[in-house]
Write an enzyme that holds these catalytic residues in place. Structure first.
Site, PDB file in Angstrom:
ATOM      1  N   ASN A   1       0.837  -1.200   0.000  1.00  0.00           N
ATOM      2  CA  ASN A   1       0.000   0.000   0.000  1.00  0.00           C
ATOM      3  C   ASN A   1       0.872   1.250   0.000  1.00  0.00           C
ATOM      4  O   ASN A   1       1.953   1.289   0.599  1.00  0.00           O
ATOM      5  CB  ASN A   1      -1.013  -0.006   1.153  1.00  0.00           C
ATOM      6  CG  ASN A   1      -0.419  -0.166   2.528  1.00  0.00           C
ATOM      7  OD1 ASN A   1       0.560  -0.870   2.720  1.00  0.00           O
ATOM      8  ND2 ASN A   1      -1.009   0.479   3.509  1.00  0.00           N
TER       9      ASN A   1
ATOM     10  N   GLU B   1       0.408   5.297   0.608  1.00  0.00           N
ATOM     11  CA  GLU B   1      -0.510   6.342   1.092  1.00  0.00           C
ATOM     12  C   GLU B   1      -0.092   7.717   0.599  1.00  0.00           C
ATOM     13  O   GLU B   1       0.960   7.894  -0.020  1.00  0.00           O
ATOM     14  CB  GLU B   1      -0.572   6.272   2.625  1.00  0.00           C
ATOM     15  CG  GLU B   1      -1.122   4.934   3.075  1.00  0.00           C
ATOM     16  CD  GLU B   1      -1.391   4.837   4.563  1.00  0.00           C
ATOM     17  OE1 GLU B   1      -0.877   5.665   5.350  1.00  0.00           O
ATOM     18  OE2 GLU B   1      -2.139   3.904   4.928  1.00  0.00           O
TER      19      GLU B   1
ATOM     20  N   GLU C   1      -3.098  -4.624  -2.937  1.00  0.00           N
ATOM     21  CA  GLU C   1      -3.660  -5.555  -3.927  1.00  0.00           C
ATOM     22  C   GLU C   1      -3.691  -4.914  -5.311  1.00  0.00           C
ATOM     23  O   GLU C   1      -3.357  -5.533  -6.320  1.00  0.00           O
ATOM     24  CB  GLU C   1      -5.103  -5.940  -3.553  1.00  0.00           C
ATOM     25  CG  GLU C   1      -5.241  -6.685  -2.239  1.00  0.00           C
ATOM     26  CD  GLU C   1      -5.435  -5.771  -1.037  1.00  0.00           C
ATOM     27  OE1 GLU C   1      -4.824  -4.677  -0.995  1.00  0.00           O
ATOM     28  OE2 GLU C   1      -6.186  -6.161  -0.131  1.00  0.00           O
TER      29      GLU C   1
HETATM   30  O1  LIG Z   1      -6.912  -4.933   2.047  1.00  0.00           O
HETATM   31  C1  LIG Z   1      -6.389  -3.827   2.307  1.00  0.00           C
HETATM   32  C2  LIG Z   1      -6.881  -2.973   3.297  1.00  0.00           C
HETATM   33  C3  LIG Z   1      -6.243  -1.762   3.498  1.00  0.00           C
HETATM   34  N1  LIG Z   1      -5.140  -1.435   2.758  1.00  0.00           N
HETATM   35  C4  LIG Z   1      -4.420  -0.175   3.027  1.00  0.00           C
HETATM   36  C5  LIG Z   1      -5.042   1.083   2.545  1.00  0.00           C
HETATM   37  C6  LIG Z   1      -4.484   2.092   3.547  1.00  0.00           C
HETATM   38  O2  LIG Z   1      -3.162   2.461   3.140  1.00  0.00           O
HETATM   39  C7  LIG Z   1      -4.352   1.302   4.822  1.00  0.00           C
HETATM   40  C8  LIG Z   1      -5.493   1.506   5.801  1.00  0.00           C
HETATM   41  O3  LIG Z   1      -6.723   1.291   5.208  1.00  0.00           O
HETATM   42  O4  LIG Z   1      -4.296  -0.054   4.428  1.00  0.00           O
HETATM   43  C9  LIG Z   1      -4.639  -2.276   1.799  1.00  0.00           C
HETATM   44  O5  LIG Z   1      -3.624  -1.981   1.164  1.00  0.00           O
HETATM   45  N2  LIG Z   1      -5.311  -3.424   1.578  1.00  0.00           N
HETATM   46 ZN   LIG Z   2      -8.170  -2.201  -1.371  1.00  0.00          ZN
END
Ligand SMILES: O=c1ccn([C@H]2C[C@H](O)[C@@H](CO)O2)c(=O)[nH]1
Ligand SMILES: [Zn+2]
Length: 140
Positions: A44, A46, A57
């Protein structure tokens, strides 16, 4: 988890630290395997404008598209996080999965402690919208 999936798991756990999540401090990592044996990963990422954040994902799937692999079907997508239960993908990621995976494509939800849950796309996103619906519903 079979041995291929264990390999995806080890890779995803290894990459958890790479997540860019200074706001939520919630690290997520994903790895996918194609039928021909190629692997792509994602974490992820941000943003100070929170809505510009992208999940692990989708990064793994977009990485697959970006590498020109869409003719090499996705065999399995594995996701991990530091959650107490195996992590469950958000709705936006499920819809993106529906674009590039089949109803019976395997999805392995895991956590960094080694708990896991095996599912298919249809299990986690029943009755999903597809390009077939788009064609059917077009104004003539
Ligand atoms: O299945 C998930 C759930 C959340 N996040 C990330 C999005 C955000 O950066 C952080 C909190 O929601 O986690 C993912 O990458 N995948
Ligand atoms: Zn997602």
């Amino acid at each position: 988890m079979n041995s291929e999936e264990k390999k995806l798991y080890d890779l995803a756990v290894e990459h958890l630290d790479t997540a860019y999540a200074p706001y939520s401090k919630f690290h997520v990592s994903a790895a996918l395997l194609t039928e021909s044996g190629k692997i792509t990963t994602g974490v992820n990422i941000e943003n100070a404008a929170y809505g510009s954040t992208i999940c692990a994902e989708r990064v793994a799937i977009f990485n697959y598209v970006n590498q020109g692999l869409t003719n090499d079907p996705i065999k399995c997508l594995l996701i991990t996080g530091n959650t107490s239960r195996p992590i469950s993908p958000c709705g936006s990621c499920r819809q993106v999965m529906a674009e590039f995976m089949q109803a019976d494509t395997k999805i392995v939800l895991t956590n960094a402690k080694g708990d896991y849950k095996e599912a298919t796309l249809a299990d986690i996103l029943p009755y999903y919208f597809t390009d077939g619906d788009l064609v059917d519903g077009r104004n003539k």
